[in-house]
Design a protein around this motif. Structure first.
Motif, mmCIF file in Angstrom:
data_model
loop_
_atom_site.group_PDB
_atom_site.id
_atom_site.type_symbol
_atom_site.label_atom_id
_atom_site.label_comp_id
_atom_site.label_asym_id
_atom_site.label_seq_id
_atom_site.Cartn_x
_atom_site.Cartn_y
_atom_site.Cartn_z
ATOM 1 N N LEU A 78 0.687 -0.825 -0.199
ATOM 2 C CA LEU A 78 0.111 -0.107 0.225
ATOM 3 C C LEU A 78 0.610 1.337 -0.352
ATOM 4 C CD1 LEU A 78 -2.767 -0.643 2.468
ATOM 5 C CD2 LEU A 78 -3.042 -0.618 0.781
ATOM 6 N N ILE A 79 0.253 1.722 -0.741
ATOM 7 C CA ILE A 79 1.247 2.904 -0.505
ATOM 8 C C ILE A 79 0.098 4.359 -0.210
ATOM 9 C CG2 ILE A 79 3.165 2.990 -2.394
ATOM 10 C CD1 ILE A 79 1.724 3.730 -4.942
ATOM 11 N N LEU A 80 1.051 5.422 -0.027
ATOM 12 C CA LEU A 80 0.195 6.556 -0.013
ATOM 13 C C LEU A 80 0.750 8.025 -0.490
ATOM 14 C CD1 LEU A 80 -2.091 8.066 2.407
ATOM 15 C CD2 LEU A 80 -0.072 8.475 4.452
ATOM 16 N N VAL A 81 -0.640 8.749 -0.951
ATOM 17 C CA VAL A 81 -0.129 9.438 -1.904
ATOM 18 C C VAL A 81 -0.826 10.890 -1.422
ATOM 19 C CG1 VAL A 81 -0.633 10.360 -4.675
ATOM 20 C CG2 VAL A 81 -0.385 7.628 -3.809
ATOM 21 N N ASP A 82 -0.050 11.951 -1.023
ATOM 22 C CA ASP A 82 -0.032 12.992 -0.171
ATOM 23 C C ASP A 82 -0.220 13.942 -2.048
ATOM 24 O OD1 ASP A 82 -0.602 15.948 0.167
ATOM 25 O OD2 ASP A 82 1.117 14.871 2.647
ATOM 26 N N PRO A 83 -1.493 15.075 -2.548
ATOM 27 C CA PRO A 83 -1.587 15.959 -3.409
ATOM 28 C C PRO A 83 -0.727 16.685 -3.149
ATOM 29 C CG PRO A 83 -2.664 14.767 -3.577
ATOM 30 C CD PRO A 83 -3.008 13.739 -1.879
ATOM 31 N N ALA A 84 -0.997 17.507 -1.998
ATOM 32 C CA ALA A 84 -0.353 18.354 -1.641
ATOM 33 C C ALA A 84 1.446 18.856 -1.264
ATOM 34 C CB ALA A 84 -0.543 18.897 -0.396
ATOM 35 N N ALA A 85 2.019 17.830 -1.422
ATOM 36 C CA ALA A 85 3.378 17.228 -1.304
ATOM 37 C C ALA A 85 3.806 18.141 -1.973
ATOM 38 C CB ALA A 85 3.533 16.224 -0.085
ATOM 39 N N GLU A 86 4.729 19.097 -1.809
ATOM 40 C CA GLU A 86 6.202 18.780 -3.578
ATOM 41 C C GLU A 86 6.644 17.967 -3.937
ATOM 42 O OE1 GLU A 86 8.999 22.956 -4.310
ATOM 43 O OE2 GLU A 86 8.471 22.096 -2.150
ATOM 44 N N ALA A 87 6.434 17.983 -5.125
ATOM 45 C CA ALA A 87 7.269 16.781 -6.337
ATOM 46 C C ALA A 87 8.603 17.058 -6.899
ATOM 47 C CB ALA A 87 6.325 16.264 -7.448
ATOM 48 N N LEU A 88 9.256 17.193 -5.897
ATOM 49 C CA LEU A 88 10.810 17.167 -6.428
ATOM 50 C C LEU A 88 11.699 16.491 -6.879
ATOM 51 C CD1 LEU A 88 11.504 19.065 -3.451
ATOM 52 C CD2 LEU A 88 11.211 20.539 -5.236
ATOM 53 N N PRO A 89 12.445 16.081 -7.481
ATOM 54 C CA PRO A 89 13.314 15.316 -8.512
ATOM 55 C C PRO A 89 13.614 14.292 -7.146
ATOM 56 C CG PRO A 89 13.759 17.551 -9.592
ATOM 57 C CD PRO A 89 13.229 18.172 -8.501
ATOM 58 N N GLY A 90 13.817 13.418 -6.953
ATOM 59 C CA GLY A 90 14.286 12.100 -5.998
ATOM 60 C C GLY A 90 12.926 11.515 -5.587
ATOM 61 N N LYS A 91 11.790 12.142 -5.898
ATOM 62 C CA LYS A 91 10.536 12.076 -4.894
ATOM 63 C C LYS A 91 10.124 10.268 -5.689
ATOM 64 C CE LYS A 91 11.141 14.735 -1.572
ATOM 65 N NZ LYS A 91 10.678 14.514 0.181
ATOM 66 N N LEU A 92 9.223 9.858 -5.514
ATOM 67 C CA LEU A 92 7.835 9.080 -6.041
ATOM 68 C C LEU A 92 7.082 9.599 -5.943
ATOM 69 C CD1 LEU A 92 9.294 6.223 -3.957
ATOM 70 C CD2 LEU A 92 10.576 6.712 -6.035
ATOM 71 N N VAL A 93 6.371 9.702 -7.156
ATOM 72 C CA VAL A 93 5.043 10.452 -7.585
ATOM 73 C C VAL A 93 4.413 9.055 -8.052
ATOM 74 C CG1 VAL A 93 6.310 12.179 -8.062
ATOM 75 C CG2 VAL A 93 6.221 11.228 -9.734
ATOM 76 N N ILE A 94 2.779 9.565 -8.034
ATOM 77 C CA ILE A 94 1.720 8.890 -9.292
ATOM 78 C C ILE A 94 1.395 9.789 -9.933
ATOM 79 C CG2 ILE A 94 0.079 8.534 -8.766
ATOM 80 C CD1 ILE A 94 1.161 6.822 -6.972
ATOM 81 N N ALA A 95 1.258 9.383 -11.473
ATOM 82 C CA ALA A 95 1.406 10.343 -12.634
ATOM 83 C C ALA A 95 0.189 9.859 -13.042
ATOM 84 C CB ALA A 95 2.695 11.102 -13.023
ATOM 85 N N GLN A 96 -0.159 11.107 -14.624
ATOM 86 C CA GLN A 96 -1.297 9.984 -14.851
ATOM 87 C C GLN A 96 -1.201 11.579 -16.536
ATOM 88 O OE1 GLN A 96 -5.634 10.814 -13.960
ATOM 89 N NE2 GLN A 96 -5.935 9.207 -15.141
ATOM 90 N N TRP A 97 -1.004 10.726 -17.849
ATOM 91 C CA TRP A 97 -1.375 11.369 -18.666
ATOM 92 C C TRP A 97 -2.947 12.136 -19.460
ATOM 93 C CZ3 TRP A 97 3.264 8.241 -17.883
ATOM 94 C CH2 TRP A 97 4.399 8.933 -18.471
ATOM 95 N N SER A 98 -2.922 12.554 -19.846
ATOM 96 C CA SER A 98 -4.494 12.518 -20.464
ATOM 97 C C SER A 98 -5.290 12.653 -21.059
ATOM 98 C CB SER A 98 -4.043 14.376 -20.619
ATOM 99 O OG SER A 98 -2.833 14.389 -21.665
ATOM 100 N N ASP A 99 -4.531 11.305 -22.002
ATOM 101 C CA ASP A 99 -5.089 10.950 -22.619
ATOM 102 C C ASP A 99 -5.337 9.213 -22.190
ATOM 103 O OD1 ASP A 99 -2.993 10.253 -22.581
ATOM 104 O OD2 ASP A 99 -2.900 9.615 -25.072
ATOM 105 N N SER A 100 -4.498 8.792 -20.821
ATOM 106 C CA SER A 100 -5.219 8.070 -19.684
ATOM 107 C C SER A 100 -5.776 8.330 -18.934
ATOM 108 C CB SER A 100 -3.800 7.561 -19.735
ATOM 109 O OG SER A 100 -3.890 6.280 -19.057
ATOM 110 N N ASP A 101 -6.891 7.079 -18.569
ATOM 111 C CA ASP A 101 -7.877 6.678 -17.452
ATOM 112 C C ASP A 101 -6.410 6.327 -15.958
ATOM 113 O OD1 ASP A 101 -9.393 7.590 -18.197
ATOM 114 O OD2 ASP A 101 -10.648 5.873 -19.322
ATOM 115 N N ASP A 102 -6.277 5.434 -16.421
ATOM 116 C CA ASP A 102 -4.786 5.039 -15.903
ATOM 117 C C ASP A 102 -3.803 5.998 -15.154
ATOM 118 O OD1 ASP A 102 -6.533 2.949 -15.721
ATOM 119 O OD2 ASP A 102 -5.848 1.761 -17.352
#
Length: 219
Positions: free
Chosen positions: A151-175
């Protein structure tokens, strides 16, 4: 251990229970309870759960945790967080994971909901949510590794800096996808921890949904 002691002492104060009375509930002497609460001896998880049960609280779970450090001054910490430092966040789906979530982190309660929630002592800056890791793109042969099923906890308000693990999404993808944010030559990339997976250039068509601040595997 320190948080367990603090939580037990706070609950004893709330219920106006003495160490002697707690010992009677647990089936041990006042001296034994005192040794635990003063850190002269360290109880095991079974003993810790017996004390929590005697105080009408929930059991602990054994877990492996990878987390982002939090900088919070105890003096400024809300009492609800300091003495009951557990918050619940919804477990969402990888398809549009940000659409179903609580607007504010909530202290734990026993209210029953259809939505699945998981507990953590992380006090999120934004409307955080959990995701269950799927696939092996973040399973590394060495070093930090986030395996499928964690399980991974995602904080949308945390600053996305290089080196961080992130969740991303392309505009043409639902996933959404789970990657490490790296920077090379002024360009930012989404990089898997598994070297057999390709990295991708972070373009304007891709947005960062949030930063992964904790990863937990239960046994």
């Amino acid at each position: 251990m320190d948080k367990w002691i603090e939580l037990v002492k706070a609950k004893m104060s709330e219920l106006k229970i003495t160490q002697t009375e707690l010992g009677e509930r647990v089936g041990m002497s006042q001296g034994g309870i005192g040794h635990w609460l003063n850190k002269r001896r360290e109880p095991g998880v079974t003993e810790m759960n017996r004390v929590l049960q005697a105080l009408g609280m929930d059991f602990l779970e054994v877990a492996m945790v990878i987390r982002e450090p939090q900088q919070t001054a105890d003096d400024d910490m809300p009492l609800a967080q300091k003495y009951n430092p557990y918050f619940r966040y919804p477990v969402n789906d990888w398809r549009a994971p940000f659409e179903v979530r609580e607007t504010e982190p909530q202290p734990y309660s026993k209210a029953q909901d259809k939505q699945r929630f998981e507990l953590t002592d992380y006090h999120a800056r934004g409307a955080a949510f959990w995701l269950t890791v799927a696939g092996d793109s973040m399973t590394a042969p060495r070093g930090p590794s986030i395996a499928e099923g964690m399980l991974i906890l995602v904080d949308p308000a945390a600053e996305a800096l290089p080196g961080k693990l992130v969740i991303a999404q392309w505009s043409d993808s639902d996933d959404a996808i789970f990657r490490k944010l790296d920077e090379e030559g002024g360009q930012r990339y989404l990089v898997p921890l598994n070297p057999t997976w390709p990295k991708a250039l972070l373009t304007d068509e891709c947005r960062i949904i949030g930063v992964v601040v904790q990863a937990t595997a239960r046994y």
